[in-house]
Design a protein around this motif. Structure first.
Motif, mmCIF file in Angstrom:
data_model
loop_
_atom_site.group_PDB
_atom_site.id
_atom_site.type_symbol
_atom_site.label_atom_id
_atom_site.label_comp_id
_atom_site.label_asym_id
_atom_site.label_seq_id
_atom_site.Cartn_x
_atom_site.Cartn_y
_atom_site.Cartn_z
ATOM 1 N N LYS A 138 -10.161 0.864 -22.876
ATOM 2 C CA LYS A 138 -8.968 0.537 -23.661
ATOM 3 C C LYS A 138 -8.706 -0.967 -23.740
ATOM 4 N N ILE A 139 -9.475 -1.762 -22.983
ATOM 5 C CA ILE A 139 -9.308 -3.212 -23.044
ATOM 6 C C ILE A 139 -9.649 -3.753 -24.431
ATOM 7 N N HIS A 140 -10.352 -2.936 -25.227
ATOM 8 C CA HIS A 140 -10.757 -3.363 -26.565
ATOM 9 C C HIS A 140 -9.707 -3.078 -27.641
ATOM 10 N N ALA A 141 -8.618 -2.419 -27.300
ATOM 11 C CA ALA A 141 -7.673 -1.932 -28.307
ATOM 12 C C ALA A 141 -7.111 -3.056 -29.181
ATOM 13 N N ASP A 142 -6.678 -4.137 -28.569
ATOM 14 C CA ASP A 142 -6.096 -5.226 -29.351
ATOM 15 C C ASP A 142 -7.135 -5.884 -30.249
ATOM 16 N N VAL A 143 -8.363 -5.945 -29.774
ATOM 17 C CA VAL A 143 -9.428 -6.531 -30.588
ATOM 18 C C VAL A 143 -9.746 -5.630 -31.780
ATOM 19 N N VAL A 144 -9.757 -4.324 -31.564
ATOM 20 C CA VAL A 144 -9.986 -3.389 -32.671
ATOM 21 C C VAL A 144 -8.907 -3.556 -33.731
ATOM 22 N N ARG A 145 -7.657 -3.641 -33.304
ATOM 23 C CA ARG A 145 -6.557 -3.831 -34.261
ATOM 24 C C ARG A 145 -6.704 -5.159 -35.003
ATOM 25 N N LEU A 146 -7.136 -6.192 -34.279
ATOM 26 C CA LEU A 146 -7.329 -7.501 -34.888
ATOM 27 C C LEU A 146 -8.406 -7.459 -35.974
ATOM 28 N N ILE A 147 -9.518 -6.837 -35.666
ATOM 29 C CA ILE A 147 -10.645 -6.779 -36.598
ATOM 30 C C ILE A 147 -10.246 -6.113 -37.913
ATOM 31 N N TYR A 148 -9.345 -5.156 -37.835
ATOM 32 C CA TYR A 148 -8.945 -4.416 -39.027
ATOM 33 C C TYR A 148 -7.808 -5.059 -39.811
ATOM 34 N N GLN A 149 -7.358 -6.216 -39.398
ATOM 35 C CA GLN A 149 -6.327 -6.895 -40.179
ATOM 36 C C GLN A 149 -6.895 -7.293 -41.537
ATOM 37 N N PRO A 150 -6.110 -7.125 -42.611
ATOM 38 C CA PRO A 150 -6.603 -7.432 -43.968
ATOM 39 C C PRO A 150 -7.175 -8.833 -44.110
ATOM 40 N N GLU A 151 -6.742 -9.755 -43.261
ATOM 41 C CA GLU A 151 -7.222 -11.131 -43.323
ATOM 42 C C GLU A 151 -8.735 -11.229 -43.248
ATOM 43 N N TRP A 152 -9.368 -10.237 -42.566
ATOM 44 C CA TRP A 152 -10.810 -10.310 -42.332
ATOM 45 C C TRP A 152 -11.603 -9.368 -43.228
ATOM 46 N N LEU A 166 -21.271 -11.970 -25.970
ATOM 47 C CA LEU A 166 -20.364 -10.830 -26.112
ATOM 48 C C LEU A 166 -19.638 -10.887 -27.457
ATOM 49 N N LEU A 167 -19.151 -12.041 -27.823
ATOM 50 C CA LEU A 167 -18.433 -12.174 -29.102
ATOM 51 C C LEU A 167 -19.296 -11.750 -30.279
ATOM 52 N N THR A 168 -20.522 -12.232 -30.314
ATOM 53 C CA THR A 168 -21.374 -11.937 -31.465
ATOM 54 C C THR A 168 -21.872 -10.494 -31.456
ATOM 55 N N LYS A 169 -22.027 -9.897 -30.269
ATOM 56 C CA LYS A 169 -22.389 -8.481 -30.241
ATOM 57 C C LYS A 169 -21.232 -7.625 -30.747
ATOM 58 N N ILE A 170 -20.006 -8.021 -30.438
ATOM 59 C CA ILE A 170 -18.841 -7.311 -30.960
ATOM 60 C C ILE A 170 -18.793 -7.439 -32.481
ATOM 61 N N LEU A 171 -18.989 -8.640 -32.994
ATOM 62 C CA LEU A 171 -18.950 -8.853 -34.437
ATOM 63 C C LEU A 171 -20.069 -8.102 -35.151
ATOM 64 N N LEU A 172 -21.244 -8.043 -34.542
ATOM 65 C CA LEU A 172 -22.359 -7.322 -35.142
ATOM 66 C C LEU A 172 -22.100 -5.821 -35.145
ATOM 67 N N GLY A 173 -21.545 -5.296 -34.055
ATOM 68 C CA GLY A 173 -21.339 -3.852 -33.938
ATOM 69 C C GLY A 173 -20.167 -3.330 -34.730
ATOM 70 N N THR A 174 -19.249 -4.202 -35.106
ATOM 71 C CA THR A 174 -18.051 -3.762 -35.834
ATOM 72 C C THR A 174 -18.097 -4.223 -37.287
ATOM 73 N N VAL A 175 -17.857 -5.497 -37.512
ATOM 74 C CA VAL A 175 -17.783 -6.040 -38.869
ATOM 75 C C VAL A 175 -19.171 -6.193 -39.498
ATOM 76 N N GLY A 176 -20.190 -6.410 -38.685
ATOM 77 C CA GLY A 176 -21.546 -6.556 -39.209
ATOM 78 C C GLY A 176 -21.769 -7.862 -39.949
ATOM 79 N N CYS A 177 -21.161 -8.948 -39.431
ATOM 80 C CA CYS A 177 -21.186 -10.207 -40.180
ATOM 81 C C CYS A 177 -22.054 -11.290 -39.568
ATOM 82 N N VAL A 178 -22.590 -11.071 -38.370
ATOM 83 C CA VAL A 178 -23.363 -12.124 -37.718
ATOM 84 C C VAL A 178 -24.316 -11.488 -36.704
#
Length: 322
Positions: free
Chosen positions: A174-188, A231-243
């Motif tokens: 559950k430590i990822h919850a805030d990051v998941v919410r952040l990733i889904y903000q329309p800004e991104w 860790l940051l780039t693995k998160i971005l690759l696994g979620t948004v798929g941008c890097v």
């Protein structure tokens, strides 16, 4: 009529209407001069070359250079400046890439993908499950969906070795919850599954870096810790798929091939985007090869090629030292 004269009206237009920088859509540009057919598909057509008989003479003669270009979105930005050699101004500084090693890296991408054929539970599949879960659950409105996505992200990171030497070892999923919410903000929204064209552009590379900074702030605010670039780039690759994921094997491959700077940065991202465009046929052939289950974005194709190449080179060097 000489070829250069055909495009001369653009130079006149820029002298009259252009400031330090001017952005035109292809439709707007076509109202000034006819864009040659090849310029719709070939980035080299927009290169800043001192050739008085070419398409580029239309802006060079007016004291402008192409600063950035999007064939996908069909726009070009001209800015005041002088031609410097044969460098295309939308690219980062030129790098000498070992073409033989690059070919080996692309071949390694095939081997990486094909390694999953004989194991229906291969750890590499964790990326597919995670990315598809995030792609299909855009705008999660309920806590149960957030929870579901946190589990996907946590297992993907675990199967890719991110519990080692990480604050994640001491936290629940559950430590990822805030990051998941952040990733889904329309800004991104514009960063999802970026095309190589967009990866090569300063605007999107800077936004990727900005999102990574926001993710860091979210983890710190949650009391987790400061994530590494890996860790940051693995998160971005696994979620948004941008890097791609900038782990040690990936960075080793970048250094060995000369493909891009090793550090996770806007410059490295743009260099990789341009590398993909310069070898688009080879990378796209691999991407189509990987399309049997889900569509792989350009960042994942780059990640597979250079990760597997770096992994193989590391294994080979260890064997040689024994």
């Amino acid at each position: 009529m000489a070829i250069g004269e055909k495009y001369a009206p653009l130079g006149n237009w820029l002298k009259e209407h252009g400031g330090d920088s001017v952005k035109l859509t292809f439709d707007e540009l076509n109202q000034i001069i006819p864009i040659p057919n090849h310029a719709y598909k070939n980035r080299p057509s927009w290169a800043n070359l001192s050739n008085p008989a070419s398409f580029c003479s239309s802006w060079i003669s007016a004291g402008y250079v192409v600063d950035s270009i999007s064939l996908e979105e069909q726009w070009v930005v001209f800015r005041k400046g002088e031609v410097q050699g044969h460098t295309h101004h939308s690219k980062p500084p030129y790098r000498v890439v070992d073409q033989k090693k690059l070919a080996e890296a692309i071949h390694a991408g095939y081997e990486c993908y094909d390694s999953m054929k004989d194991d229906p539970h291969h750890r590499y599949l964790s990326w597919e499950y995670c990315h598809e879960a995030f792609r299909l659950n855009r705008r999660p409105q309920i806590d149960a969906t957030i929870d579901y996505l946190c589990l996907h992200l946590a297992w993907y990171l675990a199967s890719w070795g991110m519990l080692r030497n990480s604050f994640l070892m001491q936290k629940d999923y559950k430590i990822h919850a805030d990051v998941v919410r952040l990733i889904y903000q329309p800004e991104w929204d514009d960063l999802w599954d970026l095309s190589p064209e967009k990866l090569s552009q300063e605007y999107y590379a800077d936004r990727i870096m900005k999102l990574s900074e926001s993710i860091t702030e979210a983890y710190v605010a949650s009391g987790a810790g400061i994530p590494t670039d890996t860790l940051l780039t693995k998160i971005l690759l696994g979620t948004v798929g941008c890097v791609p994921a900038y782990d040690r094997y990936f960075k080793k491959a970048l250094a060995d091939t000369g493909a891009a700077p090793q550090a996770f940065s806007a410059k490295s991202i743009r260099t990789l985007g341009n590398l993909y465009l310069d070898h688009e046929d080879e990378f796209e052939k691999l991407r189509k090869h990987c399309g049997s289950r889900i569509e792989y974005p350009a960042a994942k194709i780059l990640d597979m090629c250079f990760f597997e190449y770096g992994f193989q080179r590391d294994a080979s060097s260890q064997e040689d030292s024994n």
